[in-house]
Design an enzyme around this catalytic site. Sequence first.
Site: not given
Ligand code: EPU
Length: 421
Positions: A116, A305, A397, A121, A22-23
């Site tokens: 979230c 995850d 989802r 987030r 998915k991601n």
């Molecule tokens: N973060 C910040 N600022 C930002 C972006 C991220 O502080 O602008 C922090 C977040 O709060 C977190 C860390 O950086 O502490 C990592 O977050 P990341 O940006 O890597 O997460 P994401 O891209 O929003 C993706 C997955 C999530 C998964 C995370 C971590 C997708 C669509 N979502 O989210 O998947 O938990 O990476 O691996 O790729 C799920 O599938 O259930 C899910 C939540």
Amino acid sequence: MEKFVINGGVPLAGRVKVSGAKNAALALMPACILNSGINKIFNIPEVNDIFTMMKLLKELGVNSDYNNFEMSIDSSNITSQFAPYEHVKKMRASVYVLGPLLARYGHAKVSMPGGCAWGPRPINLHLEAMKKLGAEIDLEDGYIIANSKKLQGTKLHFDISSVGATGNAMMAAVLANGETTISNAAIEPEITLLAEFLIDMGAKIDGAGTSHLIIQGVDELKSAEVTNIPDRIEAGTLLIAAAITKGNIELEYGNNDHLDSVISKLNDSGVNVINNNGLLSINASGLSAKNIDIQTAIHPGFPTDMQAQWTIYMALANGTSTVTDNIYFDRFKHVPELVRLGADIEVMKNSAIIRGVKSLNGAKVMSTDLRASASLVLGGLAAEGTTEVLRIYHIDRGYQRIEEKLINLGADIKRVSTSEF
Ligand code: EPU
């Protein structure tokens, strides 16, 4: 509304195929905005987040045709750069359209994703990256308004490794003037695949799969085709389903090391997981899990995850274990529901202290987010008696008809309509 009704206690057995990730798909789909043509993505899972992304892309004039897990995405007729709240509020990954729209059109208006289910987030890293690439960013009425002339290559360093910000910055930088470097880039497999897809479109990216990316901007990209990777989180969840029911299953998963941290911890817990030419097998027959601590970390560490799923696995282990989430400090909404099943878990700061119990008992429980709902299903499979998991729209989802896979493995689980919320 629908719920799952699970009669627990059946050791899982048999073989199923793992769906596409998915991601990864959620990053590949908006990447098509970067060219003008018909792109193809194979092995896309049929999950609701994918349908949300299709709707969002349609809003922009990008039409996707989805059949038999194959999607063709036509980006030759983009008419809008506006990503409305209506879609973004359903799924944070919608923010992935920001980088590509800005890079190709110099303008984007994208709803802010907001909070979230388990806490804040932020998207500050995405926005800072766009600013450094030369965009003007204003926040108005809940929207990100981004404007730029041609984006300019720059040096980006992320203080925190972020999957989404790396993906967004990479998609913006491929059409910028000159060179962009991204240090402390995310190396999750989804990002590596995205880089490979962009390279196939004609992007110049060095260092794909490493935390240092060097991107030489090009004037335009062409359409491309890509085969999605298998979903490592679905595979990990199914492995735990087998482990927690003391079962013995095989997963058609493929040959990759994306899940090694989880497999290694599973083996430490006493079960036997091996990957034989892409067939992932686990044998947990008659075994009681040892208590094994985990700490979530960026790839190749233990994925956040899989945290909720590990927590319920350890709820039935011998002894006490600690599960610490270093990525999302508040991601423990599942714990009170797991306690309703008889688990003995206490949350302290960003850790769950889990004292293993001999058995769980079926109960009504409520999903709060995607991975939380997976842990409730796992609890139900292992519990004595009947468990009802409410609000399963969360699991839909991101898991493709999880109950069908579990039924194929012998589980007693039914999806039923309900008026309960
Ligand atoms: N973060 C910040 N600022 C930002 C972006 C991220 O502080 O602008 C922090 C977040 O709060 C977190 C860390 O950086 O502490 C990592 O977050 P990341 O940006 O890597 O997460 P994401 O891209 O929003 C993706 C997955 C999530 C998964 C995370 C971590 C997708 C669509 N979502 O989210 O998947 O938990 O990476 O691996 O790729 C799920 O599938 O259930 C899910 C939540």
